[in-house]
Design a protein around this motif. Structure first.
Motif, PDB file in Angstrom:
ATOM      1  N   PRO A   1      10.012   9.327   1.898  1.00 34.12           N
ATOM      2  CA  PRO A   1       9.377  10.713   2.686  1.00 34.12           C
ATOM      3  C   PRO A   1       8.147  10.235   3.262  1.00 34.12           C
ATOM      4  O   PRO A   1       7.299   9.589   2.802  1.00 34.12           O
TER       5      PRO A   1
ATOM      6  N   ARG B   1       2.825  12.062 -10.177  1.00 38.01           N
ATOM      7  CA  ARG B   1       3.830  11.715  -9.123  1.00 38.01           C
ATOM      8  C   ARG B   1       3.306  10.590  -8.340  1.00 38.01           C
ATOM      9  O   ARG B   1       4.365   9.553  -8.362  1.00 38.01           O
ATOM     10  N   MET B   2       2.090  10.557  -8.052  1.00 35.15           N
ATOM     11  CA  MET B   2       1.601   9.316  -7.403  1.00 35.15           C
ATOM     12  C   MET B   2       1.524   8.174  -8.228  1.00 35.15           C
ATOM     13  O   MET B   2       1.613   7.085  -7.940  1.00 35.15           O
TER      14      MET B   2
ATOM     15  N   THR C   1       8.450  17.524   4.046  1.00 34.57           N
ATOM     16  CA  THR C   1       7.822  16.942   2.525  1.00 34.57           C
ATOM     17  C   THR C   1       6.962  17.986   1.847  1.00 34.57           C
ATOM     18  O   THR C   1       7.181  17.991   0.841  1.00 34.57           O
TER      19      THR C   1
ATOM     20  N   ALA D   1       5.946   0.485  -7.657  1.00 31.77           N
ATOM     21  CA  ALA D   1       5.508  -0.634  -6.713  1.00 31.77           C
ATOM     22  C   ALA D   1       4.595  -1.463  -7.143  1.00 31.77           C
ATOM     23  O   ALA D   1       4.124  -2.403  -6.539  1.00 31.77           O
TER      24      ALA D   1
ATOM     25  N   CYS E   1       4.748   6.368  -8.354  1.00 36.32           N
ATOM     26  CA  CYS E   1       4.790   5.334  -7.294  1.00 36.32           C
ATOM     27  C   CYS E   1       4.136   4.164  -7.538  1.00 36.32           C
ATOM     28  O   CYS E   1       4.661   2.996  -7.126  1.00 36.32           O
TER      29      CYS E   1
ATOM     30  N   LYS F   1      12.078  18.514  -7.057  1.00 40.92           N
ATOM     31  CA  LYS F   1      12.103  17.439  -6.229  1.00 40.92           C
ATOM     32  C   LYS F   1      13.132  16.597  -7.019  1.00 40.92           C
ATOM     33  O   LYS F   1      13.413  16.638  -8.089  1.00 40.92           O
ATOM     34  N   ARG F   2      13.305  15.352  -6.326  1.00 40.04           N
ATOM     35  CA  ARG F   2      14.526  14.692  -6.736  1.00 40.04           C
ATOM     36  C   ARG F   2      13.895  13.829  -8.157  1.00 40.04           C
ATOM     37  O   ARG F   2      13.007  13.597  -8.276  1.00 40.04           O
TER      38      ARG F   2
ATOM     39  N   PRO G   1      15.032   8.747   0.805  1.00 38.94           N
ATOM     40  CA  PRO G   1      14.537   7.877  -0.152  1.00 38.94           C
ATOM     41  C   PRO G   1      13.067   7.618   0.190  1.00 38.94           C
ATOM     42  O   PRO G   1      12.073   7.251  -0.927  1.00 38.94           O
TER      43      PRO G   1
ATOM     44  N   CYS H   1       5.338   2.224   2.574  1.00 40.44           N
ATOM     45  CA  CYS H   1       6.516   2.936   2.217  1.00 40.44           C
ATOM     46  C   CYS H   1       6.454   4.359   2.923  1.00 40.44           C
ATOM     47  O   CYS H   1       7.350   4.978   3.366  1.00 40.44           O
ATOM     48  N   HIS H   2       5.123   5.022   3.110  1.00 40.49           N
ATOM     49  CA  HIS H   2       5.187   6.277   3.340  1.00 40.49           C
ATOM     50  C   HIS H   2       4.195   6.548   4.811  1.00 40.49           C
ATOM     51  O   HIS H   2       3.433   7.279   5.278  1.00 40.49           O
TER      52      HIS H   2
ATOM     53  N   SER I   1       0.904  -1.137  -0.135  1.00 39.30           N
ATOM     54  CA  SER I   1       0.168   0.093  -0.231  1.00 39.30           C
ATOM     55  C   SER I   1       0.795   1.368   0.142  1.00 39.30           C
ATOM     56  O   SER I   1       2.279   1.078   0.148  1.00 39.30           O
ATOM     57  N   CYS I   2       0.326   2.352  -0.203  1.00 36.65           N
ATOM     58  CA  CYS I   2       1.049   3.602  -0.278  1.00 36.65           C
ATOM     59  C   CYS I   2       1.742   3.614   1.218  1.00 36.65           C
ATOM     60  O   CYS I   2       2.869   4.084   1.429  1.00 36.65           O
TER      61      CYS I   2
ATOM     62  N   TRP J   1       3.741  20.657  -5.215  1.00 36.81           N
ATOM     63  CA  TRP J   1       3.513  20.155  -6.843  1.00 36.81           C
ATOM     64  C   TRP J   1       2.409  20.935  -7.597  1.00 36.81           C
ATOM     65  O   TRP J   1       1.528  21.624  -6.860  1.00 36.81           O
TER      66      TRP J   1
HETATM   67  C1  HEC Z   1       8.149   0.932  -2.739  1.00 36.74           C
HETATM   68  C2  HEC Z   1       7.759   2.178  -1.760  1.00 36.74           C
HETATM   69  C3  HEC Z   1       6.653   2.947  -2.228  1.00 36.74           C
HETATM   70  C4  HEC Z   1       5.390   2.843  -2.432  1.00 36.74           C
HETATM   71  C5  HEC Z   1       4.549   1.697  -2.007  1.00 36.74           C
HETATM   72  C6  HEC Z   1       4.650   4.211  -2.637  1.00 36.74           C
HETATM   73  N1  HEC Z   1       5.881   4.961  -2.688  1.00 36.74           N
HETATM   74 FE1  HEC Z   1       5.452   7.152  -2.934  1.00 36.74          FE
HETATM   75  N2  HEC Z   1       7.449   7.333  -2.881  1.00 36.74           N
HETATM   76  C7  HEC Z   1       8.554   6.411  -2.625  1.00 36.74           C
HETATM   77  C8  HEC Z   1       9.772   6.949  -2.632  1.00 36.74           C
HETATM   78  C9  HEC Z   1      11.089   6.238  -2.490  1.00 36.74           C
HETATM   79  C10 HEC Z   1       9.507   8.522  -2.850  1.00 36.74           C
HETATM   80  C11 HEC Z   1      10.602   9.655  -3.038  1.00 36.74           C
HETATM   81  C12 HEC Z   1      11.697   9.278  -3.901  1.00 36.74           C
HETATM   82  C13 HEC Z   1      12.360  10.586  -4.077  1.00 36.74           C
HETATM   83  O1  HEC Z   1      13.199  10.981  -3.113  1.00 36.74           O
HETATM   84  O2  HEC Z   1      12.136  11.199  -5.135  1.00 36.74           O
HETATM   85  C14 HEC Z   1       8.178   8.668  -2.869  1.00 36.74           C
HETATM   86  C15 HEC Z   1       7.462   9.745  -3.130  1.00 36.74           C
HETATM   87  C16 HEC Z   1       6.204  10.079  -3.124  1.00 36.74           C
HETATM   88  C17 HEC Z   1       5.510  11.355  -3.151  1.00 36.74           C
HETATM   89  C18 HEC Z   1       6.348  12.702  -3.320  1.00 36.74           C
HETATM   90  C19 HEC Z   1       6.718  13.333  -2.032  1.00 36.74           C
HETATM   91  C20 HEC Z   1       7.237  14.670  -2.064  1.00 36.74           C
HETATM   92  O3  HEC Z   1       8.404  14.810  -1.968  1.00 36.74           O
HETATM   93  O4  HEC Z   1       6.466  15.707  -2.117  1.00 36.74           O
HETATM   94  C21 HEC Z   1       4.200  11.263  -3.168  1.00 36.74           C
HETATM   95  C22 HEC Z   1       3.048  12.390  -3.108  1.00 36.74           C
HETATM   96  C23 HEC Z   1       4.248   9.926  -3.018  1.00 36.74           C
HETATM   97  N3  HEC Z   1       5.144   9.198  -3.240  1.00 36.74           N
HETATM   98  C24 HEC Z   1       2.775   9.283  -2.956  1.00 36.74           C
HETATM   99  C25 HEC Z   1       2.472   7.850  -2.814  1.00 36.74           C
HETATM  100  C26 HEC Z   1       1.202   7.445  -3.246  1.00 36.74           C
HETATM  101  C27 HEC Z   1      -0.254   8.008  -3.122  1.00 36.74           C
HETATM  102  C28 HEC Z   1       1.443   5.884  -2.860  1.00 36.74           C
HETATM  103  C29 HEC Z   1       0.255   4.876  -2.994  1.00 36.74           C
HETATM  104  C30 HEC Z   1      -0.591   4.752  -4.237  1.00 36.74           C
HETATM  105  C31 HEC Z   1       2.939   5.621  -2.922  1.00 36.74           C
HETATM  106  N4  HEC Z   1       3.571   6.992  -2.730  1.00 36.74           N
HETATM  107  C32 HEC Z   1       3.332   4.310  -2.885  1.00 36.74           C
HETATM  108  C33 HEC Z   1       8.298   5.107  -2.529  1.00 36.74           C
HETATM  109  C34 HEC Z   1       7.008   4.461  -2.321  1.00 36.74           C
END
Ligand code: HEC
Length: 257
Positions: A185, A214-215, A192, A222, A218, A256-257, A183, A169-170, A165-166, A198
């Protein structure tokens, strides 16, 4: 290092794989220098300027404000509260969707959410709220309440073959880290500031990217099925993520990265 530590915490093997894939994108010294440089002169400023022009040609702030039912001078404050429920749409919408509504009402061609033009225009429109604090109100009405609830569900739901799920990692407890360059956030951390930053220029993509895209990135990383732009679930995610850092200042475009 981080991914190794996390793997040692006996998270699922697949999650470790995903983490290591992301880790490769982690910032090197050269990247850090580039980041500092980009902060000084952000290429996405050009996109926002183009967005201003495109938006002016399509509808303009006066017509847009009228469609929203607010005075033009009150636009910055009003825009800081998106996503919001708009009566003409009878649903909660993002800034990009509100631009589509205004175009439709003005009898103009409606730009697609995924189009380059829309990315630029929505960044410009959001930048009108620069300096304002994000002021989303998830209790404003039952529509917002429902969307916030749905957003949380989508965020916490384990999906895909990997069962991630989101939140896997978050969440604050998985990393508990506070640095912007992390890595993983914590989307609720003030640093963040996902809500106010954004659309942003993504170094790893050399282009400006919106929050929903961006989402989607992710989801792709994943191996979760991508939720379509503009869908109820995607808007709900935006509501949920935006509310996590409500009160942070809006600063568009960021880097952003
Ligand atoms: C496998 C791990 C993983 C999963 C699962 C994941 N993310 Fe991420 N997400 C990351 C990583 C790692 C970064 C940041 C990478 C970077 O530094 O650029 C990130 C960055 C982000 C950001 C940007 C944060 C910022 O800097 O503003 C958002 C928003 C986000 N994720 C939303 C989501 C959402 C919504 C989901 C579920 C649909 C999700 N992520 C699932 C690993 C994950």
């Amino acid at each position: 290092m981080r991914s190794v530590t996390l793997c040692a915490l006996a998270l699922s093997a697949v999650l470790c794989g995903a983490l290591q894939a992301e880790e490769k994108l982690s910032m090197s010294e050269a990247d850090k220098a580039m980041y500092a440089e980009l902060l000084e002169s952000n290429p996405a400023e050009m996109d926002v300027a183009e967005g201003e022009q495109l938006f002016g040609e399509l509808i303009g702030t006066a017509t847009y404000a009228k469609m929203l039912g607010v005075k033009e001078k009150d636009l910055p404050k009003y825009l800081s509260g998106f996503p919001r429920y708009l009566d003409p749409a009878k649903k909660v919408v993002t800034i990009a969707q509100s631009i589509q509504m205004a175009a439709l009402a003005a009898g103009k061609p409606v730009p697609k959410l995924e189009s380059k033009e829309m990315v630029k225009m929505s960044a410009y429109v959001k930048s009108l709220a620069n300096g304002q604090k994000t002021s989303i109100d998830v209790k404003a009405n039952k529509h917002m309440e429902q969307m916030h609830k749905l957003g949380q569900q989508v965020f916490e739901e384990r999906r895909g073959g990997r069962g991630l799920s989101c939140n896997s990692c978050h969440s604050a407890d998985i990393v508990g880290s506070r640095l912007r360059m992390q890595p993983l956030p914590d989307l609720g951390a003030k640093e963040t500031a996902a809500a106010g930053t954004w659309p942003a220029y993504r170094m790893t993509q050399s282009q400006m990217v919106t929050l929903d895209k961006r989402m989607q990135q992710c989801m792709k990383n994943a191996l979760l099925a991508e939720i379509p732009l503009g869908s109820r679930e995607m808007v709900a995610l935006e509501v949920y993520v935006t509310n996590k850092t409500k009160g942070n200042a809006i600063s568009i475009p960021s880097v952003k990265r």
